[in-house]
Design an enzyme around this catalytic site. Structure first.
Site, PDB file in Angstrom:
ATOM      1  N   GLY A 174       0.930  -1.142   0.290  1.00 45.11           N
ATOM      2  CA  GLY A 174       0.046  -0.074  -0.170  1.00 45.11           C
ATOM      3  C   GLY A 174       0.924   1.321  -0.044  1.00 45.11           C
ATOM      4  N   CYS A 175       0.386   2.079   0.548  1.00 42.63           N
ATOM      5  CA  CYS A 175       0.998   3.651   0.570  1.00 42.63           C
ATOM      6  C   CYS A 175       2.307   3.538   1.181  1.00 42.63           C
ATOM      7  CB  CYS A 175       0.083   4.782   1.389  1.00 42.63           C
ATOM      8  SG  CYS A 175       0.976   6.162   1.666  1.00 42.63           S
ATOM      9  N   PHE A 176       3.469   3.953   0.286  1.00 45.96           N
ATOM     10  CA  PHE A 176       4.786   3.524   1.017  1.00 45.96           C
ATOM     11  C   PHE A 176       5.020   4.650   2.092  1.00 45.96           C
ATOM     12  CE2 PHE A 176       5.985   5.979  -3.325  1.00 45.96           C
ATOM     13  CZ  PHE A 176       5.263   7.054  -3.233  1.00 45.96           C
TER      14      PHE A 176
END
Length: 219
Positions: A47-49
């Site tokens: 997902g979002c890094f």
């Protein structure tokens, strides 16, 4: 895309921390032994890094955590292009660590326990698209062996239901993201997206893995 989601003022809708079920996964039965040697590198996508980087940078023995892209070509490793979901990339984090302090198996355990929800297909919380998939980009044959053995162990134990959908995508190139993405969580801890979706992951690391917690984040 995250920036569009924030711009629309939807930061309070569908928080990832509600959708993601943080579970204390068991220690890996197959792992590398702690031993002195050269620094090692691994790449994880979950997902979002921003949040994944924020978790890994707080683990003892981790020397750096870099946000970036893996799974696609260098020419399209650009945030705005990746946000279309058409480039083959996943938002990913490259982790470099001291193998005398922490093992690859331990990093996997944290990844599955608090950094993301491995049962969400092509999404994490409010973020949707293949660029937010859960994936492991093994850098060595040993990493591939340990990762696959660990997922099999988790599935056999029924640690998560429904099924883990993490993919194994091999040693594909990693491209560092734009400078403004690096250390984003630390730079913007009160931004609604970070506060709702990512800070709970860091807090869970400290609570669930106190022996791994580092008060000083990796560079």
């Amino acid at each position: 895309m995250k920036h569009a989601w924030i711009a629309l003022g939807l930061a309070l809708a569908t928080p990832a921390c509600a959708a993601e079920r943080m579970v204390l996964a068991p220690a890996p039965a197959v792992d590398a032994q702690l031993k002195a040697g050269a620094l090692q590198t691994a790449v994880f996508a979950g997902g979002c890094f921003w949040g994944v980087e924020g978790v890994f940078e707080r683990i003892k023995g981790v020397k750096s955590a870099v946000s970036g892209y893996a799974g696609g070509a260098k020419s399209t490793a650009v945030y705005e292009m990746i946000g279309t979901g058409q480039t083959g990339h996943a938002e990913a984090v490259q982790v470099t660590w001291d193998p005398a302090v922490v093992s690859y198996g331990t990093l996997l355990r944290v990844f599955f326990s608090v950094a993301h929800d491995p049962t969400q297909l092509n999404r994490q919380g409010p973020d949707q698209g293949p660029q937010y998939r859960t994936a492991i980009f093994a850098r060595t044959v040993e990493q591939d062996r340990i990762a696959k053995a660990y997922v099999a162990q988790l599935e056999k134990a029924g640690t998560w239901k429904p099924k883990i959908v993490t993919t194994f995508e091999g040693n594909k190139p990693f491209y560092a993201a734009e400078d403004y993405h690096q250390n984003y969580l630390r730079a913007h801890p009160q931004q609604p997206y970070i506060a709702i979706n990512d800070i709970p992951k860091v807090e869970a690391l400290k609570r669930m893995f106190p022996a791994l917690w580092s008060d000083k984040p990796a560079v």
